[in-house]
Scaffold this motif. Structure first.
Motif, PDB file in Angstrom:
ATOM      1  N   MET A   1       0.826  -1.195   0.000  1.00 61.21           N
ATOM      2  CA  MET A   1       0.000   0.000   0.000  1.00 61.21           C
ATOM      3  C   MET A   1       0.865   1.251   0.000  1.00 61.21           C
ATOM      4  SD  MET A   1      -3.209   0.974   0.041  1.00 61.21           S
ATOM      5  CE  MET A   1      -4.227  -0.243   0.875  1.00 61.21           C
ATOM      6  N   HIS A   2       1.902   1.241   0.815  1.00 61.79           N
ATOM      7  CA  HIS A   2       2.806   2.388   0.907  1.00 61.79           C
ATOM      8  C   HIS A   2       3.478   2.648  -0.440  1.00 61.79           C
ATOM      9  CE1 HIS A   2       6.629   4.455   1.825  1.00 61.79           C
ATOM     10  NE2 HIS A   2       5.936   5.037   2.787  1.00 61.79           N
ATOM     11  N   ASP A   3       3.968   1.598  -1.074  1.00 61.75           N
ATOM     12  CA  ASP A   3       4.642   1.737  -2.371  1.00 61.75           C
ATOM     13  C   ASP A   3       3.677   2.236  -3.446  1.00 61.75           C
ATOM     14  OD1 ASP A   3       6.921   0.818  -1.140  1.00 61.75           O
ATOM     15  OD2 ASP A   3       6.798  -1.206  -1.985  1.00 61.75           O
ATOM     16  N   PHE A   4       2.455   1.712  -3.423  1.00 61.28           N
ATOM     17  CA  PHE A   4       1.445   2.107  -4.405  1.00 61.28           C
ATOM     18  C   PHE A   4       1.109   3.588  -4.276  1.00 61.28           C
ATOM     19  CE2 PHE A   4      -3.310   2.328  -5.199  1.00 61.28           C
ATOM     20  CZ  PHE A   4      -3.203   2.416  -6.580  1.00 61.28           C
ATOM     21  N   LEU A   5       0.885   4.043  -3.055  1.00 62.69           N
ATOM     22  CA  LEU A   5       0.525   5.439  -2.840  1.00 62.69           C
ATOM     23  C   LEU A   5       1.693   6.372  -3.121  1.00 62.69           C
ATOM     24  CD1 LEU A   5      -1.637   5.059   0.392  1.00 62.69           C
ATOM     25  CD2 LEU A   5      -2.436   5.657  -1.901  1.00 62.69           C
ATOM     26  N   ALA A   6       2.910   5.899  -2.900  1.00 56.41           N
ATOM     27  CA  ALA A   6       4.086   6.719  -3.199  1.00 56.41           C
ATOM     28  C   ALA A   6       4.270   6.888  -4.701  1.00 56.41           C
ATOM     29  CB  ALA A   6       5.335   6.085  -2.584  1.00 56.41           C
ATOM     30  N   SER A   7       3.951   5.834  -5.469  1.00 55.06           N
ATOM     31  CA  SER A   7       4.160   5.892  -6.918  1.00 55.06           C
ATOM     32  C   SER A   7       2.977   6.512  -7.667  1.00 55.06           C
ATOM     33  CB  SER A   7       4.437   4.484  -7.473  1.00 55.06           C
ATOM     34  OG  SER A   7       3.313   3.643  -7.300  1.00 55.06           O
ATOM     35  N   GLU A   8       1.765   6.324  -7.149  1.00 57.08           N
ATOM     36  CA  GLU A   8       0.574   6.859  -7.812  1.00 57.08           C
ATOM     37  C   GLU A   8      -0.378   7.479  -6.782  1.00 57.08           C
ATOM     38  OE1 GLU A   8      -0.852   4.716 -11.366  1.00 57.08           O
ATOM     39  OE2 GLU A   8       0.213   2.982 -10.556  1.00 57.08           O
ATOM     40  N   PRO A   9       0.078   8.565  -6.117  1.00 58.45           N
ATOM     41  CA  PRO A   9      -0.710   9.113  -4.995  1.00 58.45           C
ATOM     42  C   PRO A   9      -2.098   9.610  -5.372  1.00 58.45           C
ATOM     43  CG  PRO A   9       1.087  10.598  -5.627  1.00 58.45           C
ATOM     44  CD  PRO A   9       1.318   9.310  -6.345  1.00 58.45           C
TER      45      PRO A   9
END
Length: 206
Positions: free
Chosen positions: A114-122
């Motif tokens: 989830m953290h990686d996803f939001l960092a890459s496509e906030p």
């Protein structure tokens, strides 16, 4: 003499029971997401060996497919946390509900995919998580509404609003706590969300 074996023949051609299905499409997309890959429907269709139109018919659209992936993460966490809360608080009530809320929020904050996803496509990520374009919001409300209704009907909590409204507002508070670093640049504060949860549900904080 042929050197082909049953294994080599099976590997050289797609078997009938290995044909792509909506479920295999979901599993592949979910695996990509967990690996940190961007979700590209054209690439997904190509890897599955189907047309993009077929994939779109199966999944609806990119938002809905991502909603299913996110829901699978939420539901896995949610179900596990509920089982632990049932063991810790067999009497149920506010502490049972509060433990579920606190632990779900904490696990979401610490969930690396989830953290990686939001960092890459906030922008897209927040839209999926905090609106109902993916269907995720309604599912979260339905789960919490059912939990609240069970506790209200049993007389173990007596909130000042109905179960559906309560579910909506505690989810919004949770979103503010879990995703506030992206929304307004603040450090996530699950403890404050837990206090607000108890005030809404039972009229006091712990």
């Amino acid at each position: 003499m042929s050197t082909q074996t049953p294994l080599s023949m099976a590997l050289s051609q797609r078997q009938a029971d290995e044909r792509a299905t909506p479920l295999t499409a979901f599993r592949m997309a979910r695996r990509w997401w967990l690996e940190g890959r961007r979700l590209n429907l054209s690439q997904l269709a190509e890897e599955l060996g189907i047309g993009r139109a077929t994939l779109m018919r199966w999944v609806g659209n990119k938002d809905l497919l991502m909603g299913e992936i996110l829901w699978s993460l939420y539901k896995g966490i949610y179900d596990q946390v509920i089982e632990k809360a049932k063991a810790d608080h067999p009497e149920r009530g506010i502490e049972f509900l509060g433990q579920i809320y606190d632990e779900v929020n904490l696990q979401l904050i610490n969930a690396k995919p989830m953290h990686d996803f939001l960092a890459s496509e906030p922008q897209w990520g927040l839209q999926l998580l905090t609106s109902n374009v993916s269907g995720l919001q309604k599912r979260l409300i339905d789960e919490w509404e059912a939990l609240f209704q069970e506790e209200i009907s049993a007389g173990r909590i007596n909130p000042e609003m109905d179960a559906n409204s309560l579910a909506y507002y505690i989810i919004r508070i949770g979103e503010g706590a879990v995703y506030c670093d992206l929304i307004c640049g603040r450090t996530p504060e699950p403890e404050r969300a837990g206090q607000a949860f108890r005030l809404l549900v039972n009229g006091h904080s712990r």
